[in-house]
Design a protein around this motif. Sequence first.
Motif, PDB file in Angstrom:
ATOM      1  N   LEU A   7       0.846  -1.189   0.000  1.00  0.00           N
ATOM      2  CA  LEU A   7       0.000   0.000   0.000  1.00  0.00           C
ATOM      3  C   LEU A   7       0.880   1.238   0.000  1.00  0.00           C
ATOM      4  N   PRO A   8       0.523   2.232  -0.797  1.00  0.00           N
ATOM      5  CA  PRO A   8       1.300   3.478  -0.735  1.00  0.00           C
ATOM      6  C   PRO A   8       1.133   4.122   0.639  1.00  0.00           C
ATOM      7  N   ILE A   9       2.211   4.604   1.197  1.00  0.00           N
ATOM      8  CA  ILE A   9       2.200   5.182   2.544  1.00  0.00           C
ATOM      9  C   ILE A   9       1.182   6.311   2.660  1.00  0.00           C
ATOM     10  N   SER A  10       1.059   7.121   1.637  1.00  0.00           N
ATOM     11  CA  SER A  10       0.155   8.274   1.696  1.00  0.00           C
ATOM     12  C   SER A  10      -1.321   7.867   1.784  1.00  0.00           C
ATOM     13  N   LYS A  11      -1.652   6.662   1.326  1.00  0.00           N
ATOM     14  CA  LYS A  11      -3.053   6.207   1.318  1.00  0.00           C
ATOM     15  C   LYS A  11      -3.301   5.086   2.329  1.00  0.00           C
ATOM     16  N   LYS A  12      -2.309   4.758   3.164  1.00  0.00           N
ATOM     17  CA  LYS A  12      -2.416   3.630   4.087  1.00  0.00           C
ATOM     18  C   LYS A  12      -3.657   3.727   4.975  1.00  0.00           C
ATOM     19  N   THR A  13      -3.847   4.868   5.603  1.00  0.00           N
ATOM     20  CA  THR A  13      -4.976   5.043   6.525  1.00  0.00           C
ATOM     21  C   THR A  13      -6.304   4.865   5.796  1.00  0.00           C
ATOM     22  N   ILE A  34     -13.448  12.081   6.539  1.00  0.00           N
ATOM     23  CA  ILE A  34     -13.294  12.779   7.813  1.00  0.00           C
ATOM     24  C   ILE A  34     -12.431  11.960   8.763  1.00  0.00           C
ATOM     25  N   LEU A  35     -12.687  10.665   8.844  1.00  0.00           N
ATOM     26  CA  LEU A  35     -11.915   9.794   9.733  1.00  0.00           C
ATOM     27  C   LEU A  35     -10.451   9.698   9.304  1.00  0.00           C
ATOM     28  N   VAL A  36     -10.199   9.685   8.004  1.00  0.00           N
ATOM     29  CA  VAL A  36      -8.818   9.652   7.494  1.00  0.00           C
ATOM     30  C   VAL A  36      -8.074  10.916   7.911  1.00  0.00           C
ATOM     31  N   VAL A  37      -8.705  12.070   7.779  1.00  0.00           N
ATOM     32  CA  VAL A  37      -8.055  13.329   8.164  1.00  0.00           C
ATOM     33  C   VAL A  37      -7.776  13.339   9.671  1.00  0.00           C
ATOM     34  N   ILE A  38      -8.742  12.876  10.464  1.00  0.00           N
ATOM     35  CA  ILE A  38      -8.558  12.823  11.915  1.00  0.00           C
ATOM     36  C   ILE A  38      -7.395  11.900  12.265  1.00  0.00           C
ATOM     37  N   ALA A  39      -7.328  10.744  11.619  1.00  0.00           N
ATOM     38  CA  ALA A  39      -6.259   9.783  11.910  1.00  0.00           C
ATOM     39  C   ALA A  39      -4.910  10.279  11.408  1.00  0.00           C
ATOM     40  N   LEU A  78     -16.815   7.528  16.818  1.00  0.00           N
ATOM     41  CA  LEU A  78     -16.438   8.553  17.792  1.00  0.00           C
ATOM     42  C   LEU A  78     -17.256   8.320  19.052  1.00  0.00           C
ATOM     43  N   GLN A  79     -16.626   8.578  20.198  1.00  0.00           N
ATOM     44  CA  GLN A  79     -17.301   8.373  21.479  1.00  0.00           C
ATOM     45  C   GLN A  79     -17.365   9.683  22.243  1.00  0.00           C
ATOM     46  N   GLN A  80     -18.479   9.888  22.936  1.00  0.00           N
ATOM     47  CA  GLN A  80     -18.695  11.108  23.707  1.00  0.00           C
ATOM     48  C   GLN A  80     -17.877  11.050  24.997  1.00  0.00           C
ATOM     49  N   VAL A  81     -17.046  12.067  25.246  1.00  0.00           N
ATOM     50  CA  VAL A  81     -16.295  12.175  26.498  1.00  0.00           C
ATOM     51  C   VAL A  81     -17.086  13.048  27.459  1.00  0.00           C
ATOM     52  N   ASP A  82     -17.464  14.210  27.014  1.00  0.00           N
ATOM     53  CA  ASP A  82     -18.385  15.083  27.736  1.00  0.00           C
ATOM     54  C   ASP A  82     -19.209  15.839  26.709  1.00  0.00           C
ATOM     55  N   ARG A  83     -19.935  16.843  27.158  1.00  0.00           N
ATOM     56  CA  ARG A  83     -20.872  17.525  26.268  1.00  0.00           C
ATOM     57  C   ARG A  83     -20.215  18.125  25.030  1.00  0.00           C
ATOM     58  N   PRO A  90     -10.990   3.829  20.697  1.00  0.00           N
ATOM     59  CA  PRO A  90      -9.628   3.317  20.901  1.00  0.00           C
ATOM     60  C   PRO A  90      -9.312   2.085  20.043  1.00  0.00           C
ATOM     61  N   TRP A  91     -10.289   1.278  19.747  1.00  0.00           N
ATOM     62  CA  TRP A  91     -10.088   0.100  18.903  1.00  0.00           C
ATOM     63  C   TRP A  91      -9.605   0.512  17.513  1.00  0.00           C
ATOM     64  N   ILE A  92     -10.193   1.565  16.977  1.00  0.00           N
ATOM     65  CA  ILE A  92      -9.812   2.054  15.647  1.00  0.00           C
ATOM     66  C   ILE A  92      -8.399   2.637  15.687  1.00  0.00           C
ATOM     67  N   LEU A  93      -8.105   3.422  16.713  1.00  0.00           N
ATOM     68  CA  LEU A  93      -6.761   3.992  16.837  1.00  0.00           C
ATOM     69  C   LEU A  93      -5.710   2.897  16.968  1.00  0.00           C
ATOM     70  N   HIS A  94      -6.035   1.850  17.706  1.00  0.00           N
ATOM     71  CA  HIS A  94      -5.105   0.735  17.895  1.00  0.00           C
ATOM     72  C   HIS A  94      -4.772   0.069  16.559  1.00  0.00           C
ATOM     73  N   ILE A  95      -5.760  -0.128  15.732  1.00  0.00           N
ATOM     74  CA  ILE A  95      -5.540  -0.771  14.436  1.00  0.00           C
ATOM     75  C   ILE A  95      -4.759   0.147  13.499  1.00  0.00           C
TER      76      ILE A  95
END
Length: 106
Positions: A7-13, A34-39, A78-83, A90-95
């Motif tokens: 996989l090309p490094i630039s498109k890995k995520t 959106i998730l790719v940009v966040i990651a 995405l999970q709510q931390v507070d308002r 975390p599962w997604i970040l781990h992968i």
Amino acid sequence: MEYTLKLPISKKTEYLIQMLNPVMGNLTDKEIEILVVIADKQISIINKDTRTDVRMFLNMDKFNFNNYIKKLVTKKVLQQVDRLTLKVNPWILHILKHDSINLSFV
């Protein structure tokens, strides 16, 4: 049996998220974007400032972007931390932090 995919490094995520998409709730193309940009920007906590940063990077208006964020919360990406604060599951970040993934088909 093992297959190695280069996989090309630039498109890995993006490719990893697309491979895991059925498990994550069938995200739309814009939700994946959106998730790719966040990651790629290594954002784990999403607050007012990081929302603005991601929204500006994607050139989206505030209301449209917030609708997609709401969908990502509903799909538990995405999970709510507070308002006012969210965090990436975390599962997604781990992968996504690994350079390689082994998939087993049963």
